[in-house]
Scaffold this motif. Structure first.
Motif, short mmCIF file in Angstrom:
data_model
loop_
_atom_site.label_atom_id
_atom_site.label_comp_id
_atom_site.label_asym_id
_atom_site.label_seq_id
_atom_site.Cartn_x
_atom_site.Cartn_y
_atom_site.Cartn_z
N SER A 123 -19.68 3.11 85.73
CA SER A 123 -18.86 4.25 85.44
C SER A 123 -19.61 4.97 84.70
O SER A 123 -20.18 4.85 83.78
CB SER A 123 -17.64 4.17 85.09
OG SER A 123 -17.25 3.25 83.84
N ARG A 124 -19.01 6.56 84.78
CA ARG A 124 -19.64 7.67 83.74
C ARG A 124 -18.37 8.85 83.30
O ARG A 124 -17.39 8.93 83.92
CB ARG A 124 -20.23 8.97 84.42
CG ARG A 124 -19.77 9.17 85.71
CD ARG A 124 -21.16 10.59 86.00
NE ARG A 124 -21.50 11.21 85.22
CZ ARG A 124 -23.04 11.76 85.76
NH1 ARG A 124 -24.09 11.83 86.61
NH2 ARG A 124 -23.76 13.20 85.28
N ASP A 125 -18.38 9.40 82.17
CA ASP A 125 -17.87 10.12 81.48
C ASP A 125 -18.20 11.10 81.24
O ASP A 125 -18.95 11.41 80.30
CB ASP A 125 -17.02 9.09 80.20
CG ASP A 125 -16.01 10.39 79.44
OD1 ASP A 125 -15.72 9.79 78.72
OD2 ASP A 125 -15.81 11.28 80.13
N ASN A 126 -17.71 12.41 81.93
CA ASN A 126 -18.53 13.92 81.53
C ASN A 126 -17.85 13.97 80.23
O ASN A 126 -16.33 14.38 79.64
CB ASN A 126 -19.04 14.50 82.13
CG ASN A 126 -19.69 13.47 83.72
OD1 ASN A 126 -20.52 12.81 83.50
ND2 ASN A 126 -18.71 13.50 84.73
N ALA A 127 -19.11 14.62 79.56
CA ALA A 127 -18.31 15.74 78.59
C ALA A 127 -19.24 17.45 78.73
O ALA A 127 -19.73 16.94 78.74
CB ALA A 127 -18.42 14.97 77.43
N GLN A 128 -18.62 17.70 77.59
CA GLN A 128 -19.63 19.07 77.68
C GLN A 128 -20.40 19.62 77.64
O GLN A 128 -21.64 19.89 78.05
CB GLN A 128 -18.79 20.45 76.44
CG GLN A 128 -19.12 21.28 76.87
CD GLN A 128 -18.53 22.79 76.02
OE1 GLN A 128 -18.02 22.19 75.04
NE2 GLN A 128 -18.84 23.97 75.92
N ASN A 129 -21.52 18.55 76.36
CA ASN A 129 -22.94 18.38 76.87
C ASN A 129 -23.68 16.83 75.99
O ASN A 129 -24.92 16.99 75.63
CB ASN A 129 -23.68 19.20 75.00
CG ASN A 129 -22.64 21.26 75.07
OD1 ASN A 129 -22.51 21.70 75.97
ND2 ASN A 129 -22.65 21.24 74.38
N THR A 130 -22.12 15.73 76.49
CA THR A 130 -23.09 14.70 76.35
C THR A 130 -22.06 14.52 77.25
O THR A 130 -20.99 14.53 78.47
CB THR A 130 -22.17 14.11 75.09
OG1 THR A 130 -21.12 13.85 75.00
CG2 THR A 130 -23.56 14.02 73.53
N VAL A 131 -23.46 12.56 77.70
CA VAL A 131 -21.93 11.77 78.91
C VAL A 131 -22.90 10.91 78.18
O VAL A 131 -23.31 10.11 78.03
CB VAL A 131 -23.37 12.10 80.41
CG1 VAL A 131 -24.81 11.67 80.55
CG2 VAL A 131 -22.31 11.91 81.54
N THR A 132 -22.22 9.62 78.76
CA THR A 132 -21.65 7.80 78.60
C THR A 132 -21.84 7.95 80.15
O THR A 132 -20.65 7.76 80.80
CB THR A 132 -20.68 7.63 77.65
OG1 THR A 132 -19.98 8.02 76.67
CG2 THR A 132 -20.79 6.25 77.78
N VAL A 133 -22.36 6.34 80.23
CA VAL A 133 -22.69 6.16 81.95
C VAL A 133 -22.43 4.71 80.96
O VAL A 133 -23.35 3.81 80.39
CB VAL A 133 -23.94 6.02 82.93
CG1 VAL A 133 -25.34 5.72 82.06
CG2 VAL A 133 -23.39 5.60 83.62
N THR A 134 -21.59 3.62 81.94
CA THR A 134 -21.60 2.48 81.73
C THR A 134 -21.74 1.63 82.80
O THR A 134 -21.45 1.92 84.05
CB THR A 134 -19.78 2.43 81.28
OG1 THR A 134 -19.92 3.32 80.11
CG2 THR A 134 -19.26 0.15 80.90
N LEU A 135 -21.92 -0.02 83.00
CA LEU A 135 -22.48 -0.94 83.99
C LEU A 135 -21.42 -1.69 83.08
O LEU A 135 -21.81 -2.81 81.93
CB LEU A 135 -24.03 -1.28 83.42
CG LEU A 135 -24.20 -2.32 84.57
CD1 LEU A 135 -23.58 -1.85 86.05
CD2 LEU A 135 -25.40 -3.04 84.67
#
Length: 120
Positions: A71-83
């Motif tokens: 899954s991923r969480d998109n923010a304005q200038n950062t991003v997080t991807v989770t496994l």
């Protein structure tokens, strides 16, 4: 300068779960694929999962398709991807790498890797 930083690796017993997180910064991640690879000792790096900006995800090897989720969480200038890794097996032991790419066939950026060890 794009940076990918993984966290969440460690030692877990067989049958347990781990959640790996990769934080991306230093650039725009719009329309960028994010995903995960792993490499066990003496083996080639193996592609595990990828997810597009819009959230379309792909899990590649049959060996993890029913146990891992991305899954991923998109923010304005950062991003997080989770496994999310469930029902872990000793053969899942490897260094897990986060990756980013404009086209998934050519990886542009790699994280430093995080060790996952599954004990019997």
């Amino acid at each position: 300068q794009v940076q990918l930083v993984e966290s969440g690796g460690g030692l877990v017993q067989a049958g347990g779960s781990l959640t790996l997180t990769c934080a991306g910064s230093g650039g725009s991640f719009k329309d960028i694929y994010l995903g995960w690879f792993r490499q066990a000792p003496g083996q080639e790096r193996e592609q595990l999962a990828a997810i597009s900006w819009s959230g379309i995800s792909m899990i590649y090897p049959d060996s993890v398709r029913d146990r891992f989720a991305i899954s991923r969480d998109n923010a304005q200038n950062t991003v997080t991807v989770t496994l999310q890794m469930n029902s872990l097996k000793p053969e899942d032991t490897a260094v897990y790498y986060c990756a980013a790419a404009k086209r998934w066939s050519v990886i542009d950026y790699w994280g430093q890797g995080t060790q996952v060890t599954v004990s019997t």
